[in-house]
Design an enzyme around this catalytic site. Sequence first.
Site, mmCIF file in Angstrom:
data_model
loop_
_atom_site.group_PDB
_atom_site.id
_atom_site.type_symbol
_atom_site.label_atom_id
_atom_site.label_comp_id
_atom_site.label_asym_id
_atom_site.label_seq_id
_atom_site.Cartn_x
_atom_site.Cartn_y
_atom_site.Cartn_z
ATOM 1 C CE LYS A 112 20.342 124.544 -13.452
ATOM 2 N NZ LYS A 112 18.753 124.089 -13.369
ATOM 3 N NE ARG A 133 17.999 128.746 -19.357
ATOM 4 C CZ ARG A 133 18.453 129.145 -18.202
ATOM 5 N NH1 ARG A 133 19.237 128.355 -17.355
ATOM 6 N NH2 ARG A 133 18.469 130.476 -17.813
#
Length: 337
Positions: free
Chosen positions: A279, A314
């Site tokens: 991210k 994840r």
Amino acid sequence: MKRYYRPIVRFDAARPETALPLAGGAGWLSQAICFQRGGAAQTVEAQDIPADWQDRLTAQRPPLAGLALDRTRVMGILNVTPDSFSDGGSLHSAAAALRRAEDMVEAGADILDVGGESTRPGAQTVPIAAEIARIEPVIRAIASDITVPISIDTRKSAVAEAAVTAGAGLVNDVSGFTYDPMLAHYCAREGLPVCVMHTLGPPETMQDNIAYDDVLLDVFDFLETQVQMLVDLGLSRGQIVVDPGIGFGKTIDHNLTLLRHAALFHGLGCPVLVGASRKGFIGTITGASPAVERVHGSVAVAQAMAAQAIQIVRVHDVAPTVQALVMHRAIETGDLS
């Protein structure tokens, strides 16, 4: 004044008799950090944690879609979208997606999360028919070839139904079951395990006008409300995974606060999932760009989550994450499996 208790997670063998087990895994706690709105955080002893919090912190987490949650498990990300922030457009067919899935499972993925709609900041909603066309053949191909559980990453009940018919066994809703009111009812009716995530609005606007009174406690309260809604519909807490939604309507400081105190979410009595892989905040902090260069930072986050006994991470990069978690487990607990 409502109080919140973040366990200080330990794994070592020097365990006091007064320590409490944590969520049925190898971790335990003898102390916790107590938060309250408008007040200073304080360290408290485990025996001083209220009984309802103790019950949720110590409750055994049952298997999820057949997957034991006695240690941190790895969810591999399989995006079949043309525009996801990191790997959009890389899987052009069901055959290509199946090969990626096989590689992930061989590398140690415990569960696969298939998504047909990008939820990156600014992404537009994908029509239901288009989303189903992306995910259905992929899930069908994976389910016929691979035995690990499959999760469908969607906000829409029609897409979830198509995915479950094709072979998915868990519904992962990044809207926290706020987008499609029928999705929670469908999952409860079918007895499907779910993942409920916090976000600050839809992808189109979630990074606009970000504001919280207290990001950690606001996210906890949202998830607590949504978990109770799902329980009232008939799901058990063991069937409900909670996700604080790293990067979804959060600044860098918000993300770091949630990661630093991720163990707080054990207090919901549910398995906890954290997804921070590749991210943008990792790139901002480390300077790593493009997203595919953020492997090392992503692995560091996953290892930090394992240190807080988070049940699922994840990730895009399965092999390095699995390797890091194997070493973390070996060092902390002596478990060489």
